[in-house]
Design an enzyme around this catalytic site. Structure first.
Site, mmCIF file in Angstrom:
data_model
loop_
_atom_site.group_PDB
_atom_site.id
_atom_site.type_symbol
_atom_site.label_atom_id
_atom_site.label_comp_id
_atom_site.label_asym_id
_atom_site.label_seq_id
_atom_site.Cartn_x
_atom_site.Cartn_y
_atom_site.Cartn_z
ATOM 1 N N LYS A 112 43.646 20.022 35.824
ATOM 2 C CA LYS A 112 43.017 20.285 37.127
ATOM 3 C C LYS A 112 43.268 21.728 37.570
ATOM 4 C CE LYS A 112 42.456 18.220 41.709
ATOM 5 N NZ LYS A 112 42.724 19.267 42.677
ATOM 6 N N HIS A 145 48.011 16.283 38.858
ATOM 7 C CA HIS A 145 48.620 17.382 38.103
ATOM 8 C C HIS A 145 50.020 17.736 38.569
ATOM 9 C CE1 HIS A 145 46.824 20.440 41.161
ATOM 10 N NE2 HIS A 145 46.730 19.231 41.652
HETATM 11 C C1 LIG Z 1 45.899 19.300 46.918
HETATM 12 C C2 LIG Z 1 45.507 19.990 45.852
HETATM 13 O O1 LIG Z 1 44.236 20.260 45.522
HETATM 14 P P1 LIG Z 1 42.825 20.040 46.224
HETATM 15 O O2 LIG Z 1 43.029 19.588 47.626
HETATM 16 O O3 LIG Z 1 42.149 21.373 46.145
HETATM 17 O O4 LIG Z 1 42.123 19.009 45.385
HETATM 18 C C3 LIG Z 1 46.497 20.567 44.915
HETATM 19 O O5 LIG Z 1 46.101 21.376 44.050
HETATM 20 O O6 LIG Z 1 47.684 20.230 44.992
#
Ligand SMILES: C=C(OP(=O)(O)O)C(=O)O
Ligand SMILES: O=C(O)C1=C[C@@H](OP(=O)(O)O)[C@@H](O)[C@H](O)C1
Length: 426
Positions: free
Chosen positions: A410, A384
């Site tokens: 996401k 994302h």
């Molecule tokens: C690293 C990220 O998410 P997560 O580790 O929660 O998947 C993000 O949202 O940039």
């Protein structure tokens, strides 16, 4: 959604926006409200894939969650930490917070739980968290021996005791342990072993735990003592807008030479990523902190040298802005960015080069030297942040195409609609 989007260049952007709720706060509040006894109301919550997989997993352990999409309120009827698993499967897609927080939470129940996600999740490490939970007496393991999900938990409640936890790959392990700890049978003592990345997220964790009524003793973000057999108090809780999402709009002001006000965030926000505006200030932007907003005005941009270890989710945004600066930008302190939705050093370098920059990859970051910008078809790697950040380049440079724009779902399903709306005033 369409399979790709070509960004339409625009003039200086003047506008204001309130981004959707913080992913990090929504998923923490959900875990804590699920463990509380009674009903909590979470207002301003995010609705996206990462919160959806969290909600579905909590429902799988008997937590009733009602989602009001219009008012962005979640009504959570917590289970007081009492729940059973009968080979309960939790499918977590690629949500790191959900995987790490729910793994720790699952050890508090009774029965068997299995946590899994998409292919990339099976490459994202969790071994250090498993080891710490084993030290606290949990029967837990990864299914394969690569230290990544799927995770299997045979839970009989969490005994408690002392554990050391590595903090160099992800702070989410420590946050998960902390949020589960008050429900252990006896006191939990946690000690960080070595470097701790993404520290502001740990401070966010201890703050929200206290906001829900438990006590946490803390020594310099290195040692924590949490009494066992505590209970979170159900309550109404307001979630801040997402500061990482806000970075794209502040970044849009910087690259377009406009002025963008993000509402609902202040210097005192729980999210460390509001610190991104200070990086923009160093690059030549103006920053104004309001009572309930932060405004960035674009200026003559210059490259900077910056350790982004505390605000690593905004590295891609800064990289996009760096393409419009005079001189190179050197980002360090983010070796852990290789373990996120994609390798956010190697893959980011590759996309920046397509746009005309010279990029030197470092072990823990990169040096970006801007060149003559050129049209490019951006590969998003199902990340994302790759999609949202590199879209900013297209606000100035014609022919920037973002592939698989739906990957923003996401954390920000309506990102491209919101970006178009704020550009319309330009
Ligand atoms: C690293 C990220 O998410 P997560 O580790 O929660 O998947 C993000 O949202 O940039
Ligand atoms: O605890 C959290 O909410 C988060 C911590 C950070 O991860 P790391 O600790 O793995 O850097 C961040 O990248 C992620 O988007 C959210």
């Amino acid at each position: 959604m369409v399979s790709e989007i070509e960004i339409t260049p625009c003039g200086p952007i003047f506008g204001s926006i309130r981004p959707p709720g913080s992913k990090s706060l929504t998923n923490r509040a959900l875990i804590i409200a699920a463990l509380a006894q009674g009903r909590s109301l979470l207002t301003g919550a995010l609705a996206s894939e990462d919160t959806e997989v969290m909600i579905e997993s909590l429902r799988a352990i008997g937590v009733a969650i009602d989602v009001d999409d219009i008012s962005h309120t979640l009504r959570v009827d917590g289970n007081g930490g009492q729940f059973q698993g009968e080979n309960t499967e939790m499918f977590i897609a690629n949500s790191g917070t959900s995987m790490r927080f729910l793994t720790a939470l699952a050890t508090l129940g009774q029965g068997t739980f299995r946590l899994d996600g998409i292919e990339r999740m099976r490459e994202r490490p969790i071994g250090d968290l498993i080891k710490a939970l084993q030290q606290l007496g949990a029967d837990i393991q990864t299914e394969s021996d690569n230290g990544c999900p799927p995770v299997l938990v045979r839970a009989q409640g969490l005994p408690g005791g002392k554990a050391t936890i590595a903090g160099n790959i992800s702070s989410q392990y420590l946050s998960g342990l902390l949020m589960a700890a008050p429900y252990a049978r006896s006191e939990v003592q946690l000690e960080v072993d070595g470097e701790l990345v993404s520290q502001p997220y740990v401070r966010m964790t201890t703050q929200i735990m206290r906001d829900f009524g438990v006590t946490v003793e803390e020594n310099d973000c290195r040692r924590f003592v949490i009494a066992g057999q505590q209970q979170y108090q159900a309550r109404q809780y307001a979630i801040e807008p997402d500061a990482s999402a806000a970075s794209y709009f502040w970044g849009a002001a910087a690259v377009s030479g406009g002025k963008v006000c993000v509402e609902g965030l202040t210097k005192d926000a729980l999210q460390g990523d509001v610190g991104f505006v200070e990086a923009l200030r160093q690059m030549g932007c103006e920053v104004e902190y309001g009572k309930d907003s932060i405004t960035v005005t674009g200026g003559q941009l210059k490259g900077i040298d910056i350790d982004m270890g505390e605000i690593s989710d905004t590295v891609q945004t800064l990289a996009a802005v760096a393409l419009f600066a005079e001189g190179p930008t050197r980002v360090t302190g983010v070796a852990h960015n290789r373990h996120k939705e994609t390798d956010r050093i190697g893959d980011l370098a590759c996309e920046l080069r397509k746009l005309g920059a010279t990029v030197e990859e470092l072990e823990d970051g990169m040096v970006i030297t801007p060149g003559t910008l050129q049209p490019a078809r951006i590969e998003t790697y199902n990340d994302h942040r790759m999609a949202m950040s590199l879209a900013l380049v297209g606000l100035r440079q014609p022919g920037v195409v973002i592939t698989n724009p739906a990957c923003t779902s996401k954390t920000y399903p309506l990102f491209f609609e919101d970006l178009a709306a704020i550009c319309q005033g330009a």
